[in-house]
Design a protein around this motif. Structure first.
Motif, PDB file in Angstrom:
ATOM      1  N   GLY A 196       8.558 -25.701  -4.972  1.00 15.71           N
ATOM      2  CA  GLY A 196       7.231 -25.125  -4.789  1.00 15.71           C
ATOM      3  C   GLY A 196       6.157 -26.134  -5.116  1.00 15.71           C
ATOM      4  N   LYS A 197       5.017 -25.632  -5.512  1.00 19.63           N
ATOM      5  CA  LYS A 197       3.879 -26.501  -5.790  1.00 19.63           C
ATOM      6  C   LYS A 197       4.097 -27.350  -7.035  1.00 19.63           C
ATOM      7  CE  LYS A 197      -1.173 -26.348  -6.135  1.00 19.63           C
ATOM      8  NZ  LYS A 197      -2.370 -25.475  -6.191  1.00 19.63           N
ATOM      9  N   ASP A 198       4.827 -26.781  -8.008  1.00 18.84           N
ATOM     10  CA  ASP A 198       5.068 -27.565  -9.222  1.00 18.84           C
ATOM     11  C   ASP A 198       6.163 -28.602  -8.951  1.00 18.84           C
ATOM     12  OD1 ASP A 198       7.473 -26.231  -9.260  1.00 18.84           O
ATOM     13  OD2 ASP A 198       6.969 -24.925 -10.925  1.00 18.84           O
ATOM     14  N   GLU A 199       6.585 -29.294  -9.987  1.00 20.05           N
ATOM     15  CA  GLU A 199       7.512 -30.407  -9.807  1.00 20.05           C
ATOM     16  C   GLU A 199       8.975 -30.031 -10.007  1.00 20.05           C
ATOM     17  OE1 GLU A 199       5.999 -33.268 -12.548  1.00 20.05           O
ATOM     18  OE2 GLU A 199       4.586 -34.108 -11.094  1.00 20.05           O
ATOM     19  N   SER A 200       9.271 -28.748 -10.221  1.00 18.37           N
ATOM     20  CA  SER A 200      10.659 -28.333 -10.427  1.00 18.37           C
ATOM     21  C   SER A 200      11.339 -28.037  -9.089  1.00 18.37           C
ATOM     22  CB  SER A 200      10.730 -27.106 -11.330  1.00 18.37           C
ATOM     23  OG  SER A 200      10.145 -25.981 -10.703  1.00 18.37           O
ATOM     24  N   VAL A 201      12.605 -28.392  -9.000  1.00 27.83           N
ATOM     25  CA  VAL A 201      13.433 -28.131  -7.823  1.00 27.83           C
ATOM     26  C   VAL A 201      14.685 -27.404  -8.295  1.00 27.83           C
ATOM     27  CG1 VAL A 201      14.731 -29.134  -5.915  1.00 27.83           C
ATOM     28  CG2 VAL A 201      12.597 -30.205  -6.660  1.00 27.83           C
ATOM     29  N   SER A 202      14.996 -26.300  -7.629  1.00 25.41           N
ATOM     30  CA  SER A 202      16.174 -25.516  -7.990  1.00 25.41           C
ATOM     31  C   SER A 202      17.271 -25.716  -6.955  1.00 25.41           C
ATOM     32  CB  SER A 202      15.839 -24.023  -8.098  1.00 25.41           C
ATOM     33  OG  SER A 202      14.886 -23.802  -9.122  1.00 25.41           O
ATOM     34  N   ILE A 203      18.500 -25.832  -7.428  1.00 27.10           N
ATOM     35  CA  ILE A 203      19.657 -26.049  -6.568  1.00 27.10           C
ATOM     36  C   ILE A 203      20.700 -24.980  -6.859  1.00 27.10           C
ATOM     37  CG2 ILE A 203      21.607 -27.590  -6.070  1.00 27.10           C
ATOM     38  CD1 ILE A 203      19.827 -29.934  -6.718  1.00 27.10           C
ATOM     39  N   LYS A 204      21.289 -24.440  -5.819  1.00 25.38           N
ATOM     40  CA  LYS A 204      22.450 -23.551  -5.960  1.00 25.38           C
ATOM     41  C   LYS A 204      23.616 -24.181  -5.226  1.00 25.38           C
ATOM     42  CE  LYS A 204      22.323 -19.013  -5.977  1.00 25.38           C
ATOM     43  NZ  LYS A 204      23.141 -18.656  -7.175  1.00 25.38           N
ATOM     44  N   ALA A 205      24.746 -24.270  -5.903  1.00 27.58           N
ATOM     45  CA  ALA A 205      25.951 -24.849  -5.314  1.00 27.58           C
ATOM     46  C   ALA A 205      27.128 -23.908  -5.539  1.00 27.58           C
ATOM     47  CB  ALA A 205      26.239 -26.219  -5.935  1.00 27.58           C
ATOM     48  N   TYR A 206      28.119 -23.994  -4.641  1.00 27.49           N
ATOM     49  CA  TYR A 206      29.336 -23.206  -4.760  1.00 27.49           C
ATOM     50  C   TYR A 206      30.550 -24.117  -4.629  1.00 27.49           C
ATOM     51  CZ  TYR A 206      26.314 -19.180  -3.661  1.00 27.49           C
ATOM     52  OH  TYR A 206      25.326 -18.237  -3.662  1.00 27.49           O
ATOM     53  N   ASP A 207      31.676 -23.652  -5.175  1.00 27.50           N
ATOM     54  CA  ASP A 207      32.903 -24.403  -4.979  1.00 27.50           C
ATOM     55  C   ASP A 207      33.521 -24.058  -3.625  1.00 27.50           C
ATOM     56  OD1 ASP A 207      34.300 -21.978  -5.276  1.00 27.50           O
ATOM     57  OD2 ASP A 207      34.794 -22.346  -7.376  1.00 27.50           O
ATOM     58  N   GLN A 208      34.712 -24.607  -3.349  1.00 29.80           N
ATOM     59  CA  GLN A 208      35.347 -24.465  -2.032  1.00 29.80           C
ATOM     60  C   GLN A 208      35.586 -23.022  -1.618  1.00 29.80           C
ATOM     61  OE1 GLN A 208      38.423 -27.529  -0.295  1.00 29.80           O
ATOM     62  NE2 GLN A 208      38.984 -27.024  -2.390  1.00 29.80           N
ATOM     63  N   ILE A 209      35.738 -22.122  -2.574  1.00 33.37           N
ATOM     64  CA  ILE A 209      36.043 -20.734  -2.229  1.00 33.37           C
ATOM     65  C   ILE A 209      34.923 -20.121  -1.392  1.00 33.37           C
ATOM     66  CG2 ILE A 209      36.431 -18.431  -3.237  1.00 33.37           C
ATOM     67  CD1 ILE A 209      38.054 -19.768  -5.413  1.00 33.37           C
ATOM     68  N   ARG A 210      33.723 -20.696  -1.470  1.00 26.47           N
ATOM     69  CA  ARG A 210      32.619 -20.228  -0.616  1.00 26.47           C
ATOM     70  C   ARG A 210      32.990 -20.300   0.862  1.00 26.47           C
ATOM     71  NH1 ARG A 210      29.772 -19.206   2.820  1.00 26.47           N
ATOM     72  NH2 ARG A 210      27.491 -18.977   2.906  1.00 26.47           N
ATOM     73  N   ASP A 259      45.013 -24.818   4.749  1.00 26.30           N
ATOM     74  CA  ASP A 259      45.324 -25.885   5.709  1.00 26.30           C
ATOM     75  C   ASP A 259      44.589 -25.667   7.025  1.00 26.30           C
ATOM     76  OD1 ASP A 259      46.955 -27.093   3.869  1.00 26.30           O
ATOM     77  OD2 ASP A 259      48.839 -26.428   4.770  1.00 26.30           O
ATOM     78  N   ASP A 260      44.550 -24.414   7.480  1.00 18.46           N
ATOM     79  CA  ASP A 260      43.878 -24.117   8.760  1.00 18.46           C
ATOM     80  C   ASP A 260      42.393 -24.464   8.706  1.00 18.46           C
ATOM     81  OD1 ASP A 260      46.255 -23.222   9.780  1.00 18.46           O
ATOM     82  OD2 ASP A 260      45.782 -21.081   9.593  1.00 18.46           O
ATOM     83  N   PHE A 261      41.785 -24.327   7.525  1.00 17.37           N
ATOM     84  CA  PHE A 261      40.349 -24.565   7.405  1.00 17.37           C
ATOM     85  C   PHE A 261      40.043 -25.870   6.662  1.00 17.37           C
ATOM     86  CE2 PHE A 261      40.602 -20.199   8.600  1.00 17.37           C
ATOM     87  CZ  PHE A 261      39.481 -19.991   9.394  1.00 17.37           C
ATOM     88  N   GLU A 262      41.069 -26.716   6.552  1.00 14.40           N
ATOM     89  CA  GLU A 262      40.927 -28.065   6.000  1.00 14.40           C
ATOM     90  C   GLU A 262      40.309 -28.049   4.599  1.00 14.40           C
ATOM     91  OE1 GLU A 262      38.770 -30.267   8.947  1.00 14.40           O
ATOM     92  OE2 GLU A 262      40.492 -30.427  10.271  1.00 14.40           O
ATOM     93  N   LEU A 263      40.821 -27.135   3.768  1.00 12.24           N
ATOM     94  CA  LEU A 263      40.407 -27.053   2.374  1.00 12.24           C
ATOM     95  C   LEU A 263      41.493 -27.666   1.501  1.00 12.24           C
ATOM     96  CD1 LEU A 263      39.050 -23.383   2.368  1.00 12.24           C
ATOM     97  CD2 LEU A 263      37.749 -25.502   2.683  1.00 12.24           C
ATOM     98  N   LYS A 264      41.087 -28.375   0.459  1.00 10.25           N
ATOM     99  CA  LYS A 264      42.041 -29.041  -0.420  1.00 10.25           C
ATOM    100  C   LYS A 264      42.699 -28.031  -1.352  1.00 10.25           C
ATOM    101  CE  LYS A 264      39.320 -33.315  -0.455  1.00 10.25           C
ATOM    102  NZ  LYS A 264      38.522 -34.246  -1.289  1.00 10.25           N
ATOM    103  N   THR A 265      43.992 -28.202  -1.578  1.00  8.39           N
ATOM    104  CA  THR A 265      44.714 -27.322  -2.479  1.00  8.39           C
ATOM    105  C   THR A 265      45.296 -28.114  -3.655  1.00  8.39           C
ATOM    106  OG1 THR A 265      46.741 -27.545  -1.158  1.00  8.39           O
ATOM    107  CG2 THR A 265      45.337 -25.639  -0.711  1.00  8.39           C
ATOM    108  N   GLY A 266      45.495 -27.405  -4.757  1.00  7.62           N
ATOM    109  CA  GLY A 266      46.096 -28.000  -5.944  1.00  7.62           C
ATOM    110  C   GLY A 266      47.366 -27.260  -6.295  1.00  7.62           C
ATOM    111  N   LEU A 267      47.485 -26.843  -7.545  1.00  7.94           N
ATOM    112  CA  LEU A 267      48.665 -26.120  -7.992  1.00  7.94           C
ATOM    113  C   LEU A 267      48.687 -24.716  -7.398  1.00  7.94           C
ATOM    114  CD1 LEU A 267      51.132 -25.776  -9.864  1.00  7.94           C
ATOM    115  CD2 LEU A 267      49.546 -24.989 -11.632  1.00  7.94           C
TER     116      LEU A 267
END
Length: 322
Positions: A79-93, A117-125
């Motif tokens: 906005g007009k002030d100097e603060s910037v807000s960010i929203k992030a999500y992990d892969q499950i989004r 695999d079909d949606f090219e998302l990385k998997t772990g355990l």
């Protein structure tokens, strides 16, 4: 010490730790991606003139040697002030989109692996969920709902209680028994406030009806189990669902019994406000001691919100008995 990095995915990685006065990290056990909300000050003395942040950038949060969050910027507000807000999500989004799948004789973890695999998302355990689901036909359904259904079927058929999570950039499946923390939260450890709730308004049912379409007779067979005493106390709370066409009557009766055990009870939840410890997240299995409530047992963390503000780190936990 907390470290926050933004990767522009063009070879530039920015350490913005000193620019961030507040941060909120939230995890939910079922049906939602982990989220990160932070604010930084635009035009700070410590900020490079070439610094930028865009949707799709990778953002990571670590605390000393502990990996906390690996996700992607989805929203930038200023906005007009100097603060910037960010929203992030992990892969499950990325599992919130719809598609059609037909599965036969596969485990929940195999379903997770195929969709990832079909949606090219990385998997772990991916823990072995063991129970083989006879058949699942999911037409134009949300990918995350498909996976949650598979995990629910695994639990119902005594395959164990598993959860889906993003483990620092890798989609994983874990047994909650493997997610116990090795410290206590309670009267003399971290806790400074709590609230207790008993409810029949969510996932409580005292009458279960399972139907199965009989191809031989052309009729619909209905199987019922109910608790008349609880129906008298709470009124009728009915769950109505379809059985797989390959299930026999004995298997349907077993499923009825298992569902009644899981659903025919009050849900009991506790909310806790405590000093923050980043080893706790949704899905953690934590021991809680509160003498006033005569509580000394393990609880499952349904939701966990960590808040960082200046030198303060607190967490709010939504817990439930399993």
């Amino acid at each position: 010490m907390l470290e926050i990095l933004i990767d522009n995915r063009n070879g530039k990685v920015w350490n913005i730790t000193s620019l961030v006065p507040s941060l909120t990290y939230k995890t939910k056990r079922i049906g939602s991606a982990s989220s990160l909300d932070l604010t930084f000050i635009r035009g700070s003395l410590f900020q490079s003139a070439s610094f930028e942040v865009n949707n799709g950038d990778v953002i990571t949060v670590r605390n000393d040697n502990l990996d906390i969050f690996y996700g992607y910027v989805f929203e930038i507000s200023s906005g007009k002030d100097e603060s910037v807000s960010i929203k992030a999500y992990d892969q499950i989004r990325y599992l919130l989109m719809n598609d059609t799948y037909v599965f036969k004789d596969v485990t929940a973890s195999q379903i997770v692996k195929q969709i990832a695999d079909d949606f090219e998302l990385k998997t772990g355990l991916l823990a072995d969920t063991e129970y083989k689901i006879p058949k699942m036909v999911e037409d134009n359904q949300k990918l995350l709902d498909i996976i949650c259904k598979a995990l629910d079927l695994t639990l119902i058929h005594k395959g164990g209680n598993f959860m889906l999570l993003d483990d620092f950039g890798k989609i994983s499946v874990r047994n909650i028994q493997d997610m116990k923390v090795d410290f206590v939260i309670g009267d003399y450890s971290l806790l400074y406030d709590y609230g207790l709730k008993r409810s029949i308004d969510g996932d409580t049912y005292n009458k279960i009806k399972i139907y199965q379409d009989n191809k031989e007779t052309g009729k619909r067979d209905i199987h019922i189990e109910q608790d008349s005493a609880n129906m008298a106390k709470w009124g009728r709370l009915q769950l109505y669902k379809q059985a797989d066409e390959k299930m026999n009557e004995a298997q349907i009766r077993e499923q009825l019994s298992q569902l009644m055990t899981l659903k025919n009870r009050e849900s009991r939840s506790i909310s806790i406000d405590a000093i923050g410890d980043l080893r706790v997240r949704a899905g953690s299995y934590v021991p809680v001691i509160i003498k006033e409530l005569d509580i000394n047992q393990y609880f499952l963390v349904d939701e966990c919100t960590h808040k960082f503000d200046a030198d303060s780190h607190t967490m709010k936990l939504e817990l439930r008995v399993i």
